[in-house]
Design an enzyme around this catalytic site. Structure first.
Site, PDB file in Angstrom:
ATOM      1  CE  LYS A   1      -4.375  -1.392   0.119  1.00  0.00           C
ATOM      2  NZ  LYS A   1      -5.403  -0.928  -0.827  1.00  0.00           N
TER       3      LYS A   1
ATOM      4  CB  SER B   1      -0.705  -8.305  -1.339  1.00  0.00           C
ATOM      5  OG  SER B   1      -1.725  -8.975  -0.619  1.00  0.00           O
TER       6      SER B   1
END
Length: 404
Positions: free
Chosen positions: A56, A306
């Site tokens: 992110k 991720s």
């Protein structure tokens, strides 16, 4: 369809320059077990080791860095239960921008603490993310702060796409890339970067069955909202695809698959045991897809892990769930004579077959039992399905009637 501009490869290349020296080039680690299962090389892209513990930061930093000086002066605001919150907080801090992050009241305490430590002012509002999002957008209107969306903005998508460029440099002969998808920012950005340079590479997104907004949206040709989204993978628990990423996903992504909760917990356990990596359920979704249908993927395969921001309480629950799904627990009910030493003898048999007793419940008052009988319920930790069978056989060979 989105009224915002469509991000391009040039945007991703510019983002790569912007992020130089800010984000880490995360490791690409081989997995022998998954490679053997798939029948081709499988590599894990370890974004769980990125700064803030997820990808992110890439999109958040690229978005905030593109703001004009007047916009920076007004500060930024975001709404998130975890990864995006930390990405915005650190990005804003690095760029000298004031940040306010709204998080749900029940957000995991480690994530709240980390967001504050990265420099954000945290406000706990709402029981669910939708309520938190409403509070953040209202704050943006009232204060003039710039709202930083977690996935539905061209600069965010371009920032996430830098992972795709990185991946191609690390594995030039990649044939399939598998990654989790929630709102679609990562999937869209990586697909944009990779398909522009290697259109032959197959791009696969993975969603949790309980929060699978993309398959029905792709079938309809437009983003649709789920009536409800329920999954342990909070990082991809998104009820509606973003407009900006949806257009790219519909055009560039080859397949979006779904995985069960059991598959997610099993994949998290696999990452911990086999790869020695702490990965959150959302980050383990690609591994879950590979474990579920290894024959569906052509190698070399890169699975993107991720994120690794998992609350310890959630980790404990998920690991228990994963161990149960992997046959590592065995629940048994059996009868034995009700006299001194009978339970000790039973436990002796279990010790001989190396079964670890987690709990014992001794029942003597059930009317179905004989006068000199007792019933015992056992909860055992085992080494897997084969060991479970061995335990049951050993008990029966020792004269115990196993009821369940």
């Amino acid at each position: 369809m989105s009224t915002q501009r469509r991000p391009t490869l040039e945007d991703v290349l510019a983002a790569q320059k912007t992020l130089s020296g800010v984000t880490r080039v995360t490791a690409l680690e081989g997995s022998r077990y998954l490679s053997r299962l798939v029948g081709a090389p499988v590599l894990l892209k370890c974004e769980n080791l990125q700064r803030t513990g997820s990808f992110k930061l890439r999109g958040a930093y690229n978005r905030i860095a593109a703001l004009t000086p007047p916009d920076r002066e007004r500060g930024v605001v975001a709404a998130s239960a975890g990864n995006h919150a930390q990405g915005v907080a650190l990005a804003a801090s690095l760029l000298g921008v004031t940040s306010t992050v709204f998080m749900p009241v029940g957000a995991p305490l480690p994530k709240v603490a980390a967001t504050r430590d990265y420099g954000a002012s945290v406000r706990l509002v709402g029981q669910v993310v939708d309520e938190t999002l409403a509070a953040a957008t209202a704050y943006a209107r009232e204060s003039g702060a710039v709202f930083i969306h977690p996935f539905d903005h061209p600069d965010v998508v371009a920032g996430q796409g830098t992972l795709g460029l990185e991946l191609l440099e690390q594995c030039p002969d990649v044939r399939t890339v598998v990654m989790s998808v929630g709102g679609g920012g990562l999937l869209a950005g990586v697909a944009l970067a990779i398909k522009a340079r290697r259109p032959d590479v197959r791009i696969v997104g993975v969603q949790a069955e309980g929060a699978a907004a993309y398959p029905r949206s792709l079938a309809a040709g437009r983003p649709l909202s789920l009536p409800g989204a329920a999954t342990m993978a909070d990082g991809i628990r998104v009820g509606r695809p973003g407009d900006v990423p949806f257009e790219l996903v519909a055009e560039l992504v080859d397949d979006v698959r779904t995985v069960s909760e059991s598959a997610l917990s099993g994949a998290l356990l696999h990452c911990l045991e086999r790869a020695k990596l702490v990965v959150e359920p959302a980050g383990a979704a690609p591994v879950a897809a590979l474990l579920a249908e290894p024959e569906a993927f052509e190698g070399p395969v890169v699975a993107v892990l991720s994120g690794g921001n998992v609350d310890p309480v959630v980790m404990e629950r998920t690991l228990r769930h994963g161990m149960a799904a992997a046959g590592r627990y065995l629940s048994l009910r059996l009868r034995l004579p009700d006299h001194p030493g009978a339970l000790a003898a039973l436990l002796g048999v279990l010790s001989e077959v190396d079964a670890n007793v987690l709990a014992v419940h001794h029942v003597r008052t059930d009317p179905r039992l004989g006068v000199s009988e007792a019933e015992v319920e056992l909860w055992l930790e085992t080494k897997g399905p084969r060991h479970c069978d061995e335990v049951v056989v050993a008990l029966r060979e020792s004269g115990y009637g196993v009821l369940s």
